[in-house]
Each structure stands twice: as C-alpha cells, then as structure tokens.
Design a protein around this motif. Structure first.
Motif, short mmCIF file in Angstrom:
data_model
loop_
_atom_site.label_atom_id
_atom_site.label_comp_id
_atom_site.label_asym_id
_atom_site.label_seq_id
_atom_site.Cartn_x
_atom_site.Cartn_y
_atom_site.Cartn_z
N ILE A 8 -10.48 18.54 1.30
CA ILE A 8 -9.54 18.62 2.41
C ILE A 8 -10.22 18.07 3.65
O ILE A 8 -11.26 18.59 4.07
CB ILE A 8 -9.09 20.08 2.64
CG1 ILE A 8 -8.46 20.65 1.38
CG2 ILE A 8 -8.13 20.16 3.82
CD1 ILE A 8 -8.20 22.16 1.45
N GLY A 10 -10.10 17.94 7.34
CA GLY A 10 -9.46 18.63 8.45
C GLY A 10 -9.49 20.13 8.27
O GLY A 10 -8.94 20.66 7.29
N ALA A 11 -10.15 20.82 9.19
CA ALA A 11 -10.28 22.28 9.11
C ALA A 11 -9.42 22.97 10.17
O ALA A 11 -9.77 24.05 10.64
CB ALA A 11 -11.75 22.69 9.26
N GLY A 15 -5.15 22.66 7.15
CA GLY A 15 -6.25 22.48 6.21
C GLY A 15 -6.86 23.81 5.79
O GLY A 15 -7.17 24.03 4.62
N SER A 16 -7.02 24.71 6.75
CA SER A 16 -7.58 26.03 6.45
C SER A 16 -6.62 26.84 5.57
O SER A 16 -7.04 27.56 4.65
CB SER A 16 -7.87 26.79 7.75
OG SER A 16 -8.85 26.12 8.51
N VAL A 32 -14.14 21.24 2.22
CA VAL A 32 -13.47 20.95 3.48
C VAL A 32 -14.41 20.16 4.37
O VAL A 32 -15.57 20.55 4.56
CB VAL A 32 -13.01 22.23 4.20
CG1 VAL A 32 -12.30 21.88 5.52
CG2 VAL A 32 -12.09 23.06 3.30
N ASP A 34 -14.90 18.21 8.19
CA ASP A 34 -14.37 18.11 9.55
C ASP A 34 -15.51 17.66 10.47
O ASP A 34 -16.67 18.08 10.28
CB ASP A 34 -13.82 19.46 10.02
CG ASP A 34 -12.86 19.32 11.20
OD1 ASP A 34 -11.64 19.52 11.01
OD2 ASP A 34 -13.32 19.01 12.31
N ALA A 74 -5.44 16.58 6.07
CA ALA A 74 -4.89 17.66 6.90
C ALA A 74 -5.32 17.41 8.34
O ALA A 74 -6.00 18.22 8.97
CB ALA A 74 -5.38 19.02 6.41
N ASP A 96 -0.84 14.12 1.83
CA ASP A 96 -0.82 14.39 3.26
C ASP A 96 0.42 15.20 3.61
O ASP A 96 1.25 15.52 2.75
CB ASP A 96 -0.92 13.11 4.10
CG ASP A 96 0.30 12.21 3.97
OD1 ASP A 96 1.40 12.70 3.66
OD2 ASP A 96 0.16 10.99 4.18
#
Length: 358
Positions: A8, A10-11, A15-16, A32, A34, A74, A96
């Motif tokens: 993923i 983007g945190a 995304g989270s 993840v 970022d 994300a 996405d």
C-alpha cells in the motif's frame, strides 16, 4: 504472514484503513510505504502486523514494489499516475480509489495486458456500481435509474449538517464540475447542485441533488438498456441552499482556494458518520409502471479500526476485491469493471458486513 503480498503506497486514512482490514487475514503479507515518517508513526500506533517502509526522497518506488503481487495507490489523486507508472515498471497488479483520468489509464494500459487493474475502488465510483448492477439484474428491463449516495454526520451540529468526512478537494469537484448522466440512452452533462428532491429513509429526511464523479462507467448502464441514469448526493435538508449561497452569492465557485480554506478551517472533523445509499429503478411492463428501490446504511465498526464509515466502506470493498484477486476469482489480466464482479457476497464479506446497519 501470507504469501500474497500487498504493498500500500500511502499511510493516510484510506491506506491505514485498508491495512487494518487486510491485517485481519493471515492470507496477506501487508507492506505500507510512505515518504512521511509521521504518517507511518500514526499507523504503527495501531499495532497492526504490517511492515512499514519509509520512502526516501531519491529512492525509486518501483524498486520497493518488485517483490509485491499488488500495488495499492492510497494517495491523493494527483499522485496516482506516478504510482501507476511505478507499478507498471514493477509489473504488479494495481488498485486505486479515485476516478481514473486519461493520464492514469494511459500509464496502466501496458500493465493491463499482463496484470489485473482495478480503478476507482471506493464507494462511488466503485461499490455503488456493483450494487446498481445487481439491482438492474433483479428488475430488468429498467428504463430509469437514480443512484443516491451520501456520507453525513450521524449527529449534525451546524447549519450545513456536514463536516470534514472525506477529501475536501474531491467534495469541491463534486459540487462544481459537470455531472455525467444518461438521457434517452445518450451521454449528457448535467449542472451540479440541480434536481433537488427530498427522500425519507428510516424516518430521516434527506435532500438529494446532482453531483459529479459518482459514476465511472455509464456504458454499463447503456448496455443494460437503461435510458436515463442520474447520480445524486444525499445531505441533510438545508445543505444545498447554504452551499449555493457560498458558491453563487459569495462567488466562491471561481475562488476555489478561498472556498477550500473556508471549509477546512470552518468544518469540524467528523469521526462518527454514516454512509447512506438509496437506489431507485423504474420500468414499464405494458401499461403498468413499476418501481423498485434498495437502501443501505453503513456505520463505523470498532472491530475494523478507528476510521469513519466512508473510509471503512471504501477500504472494506477494496479488501474484498483483493481477496477475490488472491483466490483467482477475477480475470487474470485487464481493467476490471466493478459491475462485472459477482455481486454475490460482496456486502457479506467480512470487511463490509460489520459496517452494515440493520
């Protein structure tokens, strides 16, 4: 850890939330990425069994993606093309959450010849198109379809009856850009904030009006023989009048930065929201006019993490799609349209079912 690796990018909230969904299953190996250490720290505080990676300013994203089965973008809409290009370079499947633009699709076309590409996997576009296709199948032939979606505070405290629930930039686009629709089977553009109506669901009154960006593919409805298709947003009564005052009377339609600042600084962040969907299909059988409706209400669930309803539903739908991809229940390659995904069990998957309010 599972053997199906999801990366993923983007945190942020979505995304989270997706990481929290996937972490509930031992079948996924979740990573993840970022560039913000602060965002990664917030995600780490949730205590999820996921791997976190800080992306340096000069580190090629594609290098991080090469060991992944799926890349999830994300990220803000403007950053999606860059993630799409990295996923194409790494030759991973791709997902996405935003309506696809021409530059994004162009970046992904070579990848779609080898891997699965899932665009716009949020609420609308996304889940609502899957739900709409099920309604059409049950009540065919349908000549007119109205799709209404609204994410609103459960307990409104201001005259707008609204707050910071989703992306403010996306909200402004919805309220100001032309709205795609079908009229007599032809693609048309409607003005936003028109076609006002009042609907009552579970004893609660909402107002609906046209907005943009809610649907990705009108071709699916035309192919199903639906002549008229309209997408509307649901809000509490009075919201539309206040927004028209801001946009038209105060002239903020042409002063986007001022409107954005006003909404960001003036509206409260809403954590306890609810997502409402109300779809109406109309048809004619000889001289008889028939109407059928479906409605759904989603609320946050503590079991899926500290996220509001619309974020949780978008993440839950995406997690369900990734489960289908892992199990081989989607096409092996190509752009996958939401209406082609089997609707059976979509709302009953373990990522969405806890959110449905009965």
């Amino acid at each position: 850890m599972g053997d199906f690796r999801i990366t993923i990018v983007g945190a942020g909230n979505i995304g989270s939330a997706l990481a929290a969904c996937l972490a509930r299953s031992a079948a996924f190996d979740v990573h993840v990425i970022d560039p913000s250490e602060q965002a990664l720290d917030r995600l780490q505080e949730l205590g999820l069994p996921v791997c976190l990676h800080h992306l340096g300013p000069h580190e090629p994203l594609a290098n991080r993606l090469k060991q992944s089965d799926v890349t999830v973008a994300a990220v803000p809409e403007r950053a999606i093309p860059a993630v799409a290009r990295a996923a194409a370079s790494a030759k991973t499947h791709f997902l996405d959450f935003s309506p696809p633009h021409a530059d994004t699709r162009q970046s992904l076309e070579p990848l779609a010849r080898e891997r699965v590409v899932l665009n716009g996997c949020g609420v609308s576009p996304g889940l609502v198109e899957n739900i709409a296709s099920g309604l059409l199948a049950r009540y065919a032939p349908v000549c007119e379809l109205t799709i209404r979606v609204g994410s609103v505070p459960r307990f409104p405290t201001n005259r707008l009856g609204y707050g910071q629930i989703w992306d403010i930039d996306g909200l402004i686009d919805e309220y100001t850009a032309p709205c795609e629709a079908l009229r007599d089977g032809e693609h048309v553009l409607l003005a936003p904030l028109e076609g006002k109506e009042h609907v009552v669901l579970d004893g609660i009154t909402y107002e609906g009006f046209t907005t943009s960006r809610g649907l990705k593919d009108l071709g699916m409805f035309r192919a199903a023989g639906v002549g008229d298709v309209t997408f509307k947003t649901l809000r509490y009564p009075g919201h539309l009048d206040y927004m028209q005052f801001l946009l038209d009377d105060l002239g903020l339609r042409s002063r986007r930065d001022m409107l954005r600042s006003l909404l960001l600084n003036g509206l409260p962040i809403v954590e306890e929201d609810e997502l409402v969907m109300f779809l109406t299909a109309r048809s004619a059988r000889g001289a008889r006019k028939l109407e059928a409706s479906s409605s759904y209400r989603f609320r946050p669930s503590a079991t899926l993490g500290p996220f509001n309803a619309i974020t949780s539903v978008a993440a839950g739908y995406a997690a369900g799609l990734l489960s289908l991809l892992r199990d081989g229940d989607l096409a092996e390659m190509g752009f996958v349209a939401h209406h082609t995904v089997s609707g059976a069990g979509v709302l009953e998957n373990p990522y969405l079912l806890p959110l449905l309010s009965t």
